[in-house]
Design a protein around this motif. Structure first.
Motif, short mmCIF file in Angstrom:
data_model
loop_
_atom_site.label_atom_id
_atom_site.label_comp_id
_atom_site.label_asym_id
_atom_site.label_seq_id
_atom_site.Cartn_x
_atom_site.Cartn_y
_atom_site.Cartn_z
N MET A 1 0.82 -1.21 0.00
CA MET A 1 0.00 0.00 0.00
C MET A 1 0.85 1.25 0.00
O MET A 1 1.96 1.25 0.53
N GLN A 2 0.33 2.32 -0.59
CA GLN A 2 1.01 3.62 -0.55
C GLN A 2 0.56 4.36 0.70
O GLN A 2 -0.63 4.36 1.03
N THR A 3 1.52 4.99 1.37
CA THR A 3 1.20 5.69 2.61
C THR A 3 1.86 7.06 2.66
O THR A 3 2.81 7.34 1.91
N ARG A 4 1.35 7.88 3.56
CA ARG A 4 2.01 9.13 3.93
C ARG A 4 1.92 9.29 5.43
O ARG A 4 0.86 9.02 6.02
N LEU A 5 3.02 9.68 6.05
CA LEU A 5 3.04 9.98 7.47
C LEU A 5 3.08 11.49 7.63
O LEU A 5 3.97 12.15 7.10
N GLN A 6 2.09 12.03 8.31
CA GLN A 6 2.03 13.47 8.58
C GLN A 6 2.08 13.67 10.10
O GLN A 6 1.38 12.98 10.85
N THR A 7 2.90 14.63 10.52
CA THR A 7 3.05 14.85 11.96
C THR A 7 2.70 16.28 12.35
O THR A 7 2.90 17.22 11.58
N ALA A 8 2.14 16.40 13.57
CA ALA A 8 1.77 17.72 14.09
C ALA A 8 3.00 18.50 14.53
O ALA A 8 2.95 19.73 14.64
N LEU A 9 4.09 17.79 14.82
CA LEU A 9 5.39 18.43 15.08
C LEU A 9 6.22 18.24 13.82
O LEU A 9 6.26 17.15 13.26
N GLU A 10 6.90 19.28 13.39
CA GLU A 10 7.63 19.19 12.13
C GLU A 10 8.92 18.37 12.28
O GLU A 10 9.79 18.69 13.07
N ILE A 11 9.00 17.27 11.53
CA ILE A 11 10.18 16.41 11.51
C ILE A 11 10.46 16.10 10.04
O ILE A 11 10.10 15.04 9.52
N LYS A 12 11.07 17.04 9.35
CA LYS A 12 11.16 17.02 7.89
C LYS A 12 11.81 15.77 7.30
O LYS A 12 11.44 15.34 6.21
N ALA A 13 12.75 15.21 8.01
CA ALA A 13 13.50 14.08 7.44
C ALA A 13 12.66 12.82 7.29
O ALA A 13 12.98 11.96 6.46
N ILE A 14 11.59 12.71 8.07
CA ILE A 14 10.85 11.43 8.06
C ILE A 14 9.36 11.57 7.77
O ILE A 14 8.68 10.58 7.50
N ALA A 15 8.82 12.80 7.83
CA ALA A 15 7.37 12.94 7.66
C ALA A 15 7.01 14.31 7.10
O ALA A 15 7.76 15.27 7.23
N GLU A 16 5.83 14.36 6.49
CA GLU A 16 5.29 15.65 6.06
C GLU A 16 4.69 16.37 7.28
O GLU A 16 4.19 15.71 8.19
N PRO A 17 4.71 17.69 7.28
CA PRO A 17 3.95 18.40 8.32
C PRO A 17 2.46 18.20 8.05
O PRO A 17 2.06 18.03 6.89
N TYR A 18 1.66 18.20 9.10
CA TYR A 18 0.22 18.02 8.90
C TYR A 18 -0.36 19.23 8.18
O TYR A 18 -0.27 20.36 8.66
N ILE A 19 -0.95 19.00 7.02
CA ILE A 19 -1.69 20.02 6.27
C ILE A 19 -2.99 19.38 5.83
O ILE A 19 -2.98 18.36 5.11
N LYS A 20 -4.09 19.94 6.26
CA LYS A 20 -5.40 19.32 6.03
C LYS A 20 -5.67 19.05 4.56
O LYS A 20 -6.06 17.96 4.16
N ARG A 21 -5.47 20.05 3.71
CA ARG A 21 -5.77 19.88 2.28
C ARG A 21 -4.91 18.78 1.65
O ARG A 21 -5.38 18.01 0.81
#
Length: 235
Positions: free
Chosen positions: A94-114
Motif C-alpha cells: 500500500m502507498q502511505t504518507r506519514l504526517q506529523t503535528a510536530l515538524e520532523i522534515k527528514a521522516i514525515a510531512e507536516p500536517y496540512i489538512k488539504r
C-alpha cells in the motif's frame, strides 16, 4: 461499503502483541493485512496511533517529570509507532504518507489538512503522528480532531475488547455488551469510551464512534461493511 472514509484509532499498546513493551512485528503485519482488505475495497483510510507501548506522558508526570516535557516525549513515541506501521503497510503493497503535528522534515510531512485529504482521495493511507502537537491532549482527541478535519464518516476505535460493556469485561464476568448507544447514554451511564475532550468533540460534530476488537481477523472489514460488530455510539 457503508463507510467511504474512516479514521482508525489504534492504541500504542495494541502494537505490543504478546510483548511487555515496544513493537511486535508479527502484530504489525497482521494489522497491515486487515487494513489492506478494506483498502482493496476502496475505503479511504486515515490512522492515528497512541504511544503507550513506548512512553506515556501522564505516567512520566506521575513519577515527577514535567508534564509538558513528558507529553512531548509521548508525541515522539506516536511518531515511532507511525513509522513502524507505515513500513508494515508499504511492505503489504500500500502507498502511505506519514504526517506529523510536530515538524520532523527528514521522516514525515507536516500536517496540512488539504494535503491529507488529497492523499486520501488518491488512495494513499495517511498516518497522523505526534497527536495534536500540543501537551495535555490525548491521541483520542487527536483522532477525533483529525477525523473531523478530513471529514471522515466514522471513528473506528480498535481495542482488545469487542465493544463497550456495562463494566470492564476483563475484571467483571457479569458485564454485558451494548450494541448501540447514543452520546447521551454514554454520559448518563458514565461509560468510558474516550476521554471527555475527545468524546465531546465527536458529539458536537455528530461523528459516530465504533469500538470493536481489532485483534479478531475480519472484524475491520465487517465494521466497514456496516455489520453490527462492536458497539456504535451515535447521535
Amino acid at each position: 461499503m457503508k463507510y467511504n472514509r474512516i479514521l482508525l484509532k489504534l492504541s500504542g499498546e495494541a502494537l505490543m502483541g504478546e510483548r511487555q513493551y515496544g513493537i511486535d512485528p508479527q502484530r504489525l503485519a497482521e494489522y497491515a493485512q486487515e487494513i489492506k482488505q478494506i483498502h482493496d475495497k476502496g475505503v479511504q483510510i486515515a490512522i492515528v496511533i497512541g504511544g503507550g507501548n513506548i512512553f506515556r506522558g501522564l505516567a512520566g508526570a506521575s513519577n515527577g517529570m514535567d508534564r509538558v516535557q513528558g507529553d512531548y516525549m509521548g508525541m515522539l513515541a506516536t511518531v515511532i509507532n507511525g513509522m513502524a506501521l507505515q513500513g508494515a503497510l508499504e511492505d503489504a503493497g500500500m502507498q502511505t504518507r506519514l504526517q506529523t503535528a510536530l515538524e520532523i522534515k527528514a521522516i514525515a510531512e507536516p500536517y496540512i489538512k488539504r494535503k491529507a485529504v488529497r492523499h486520501l482521495e488518491k488512495g494513499r493511507i495517511v498516518i497522523f503522528g505526534a497527536g495534536t502537537g500540543n501537551p495535555y491532549f490525548t491521541t483520542d482527541t487527536a483522532a477525533v480532531l483529525r477525523g473531523v478535519e478530513v471529514e471522515a464518516d466514522v471513528i473506528l476505535k480498535g481495542t482488545r475488547v469487542d465493544g463497550i460493556y456495562t463494566a470492564d469485561p476483563e475484571k467483571d464476568l457479569s458485564a454485558t455488551k451494548y450494541d448501540t448507544l447514543t452520546f447521551e447514554d454514554v454520559l448518563k451511564k458514565g461509560l468510558n469510551v474516550m476521554d471527555t475532550t475527545a468524546f465531546t468533540l465527536s458529539q458536537e460534530n455528530a461523528l459516530p464512534i465504533i469500538v470493536f476488537d481489532m485483534n479478531k481477523p475480519g472484524n475491520l472489514v465487517k465494521v466497514c461493511e456496516g455489520e453490527l460488530v462492536g458497539t456504535t455510539v451515535n447521535v
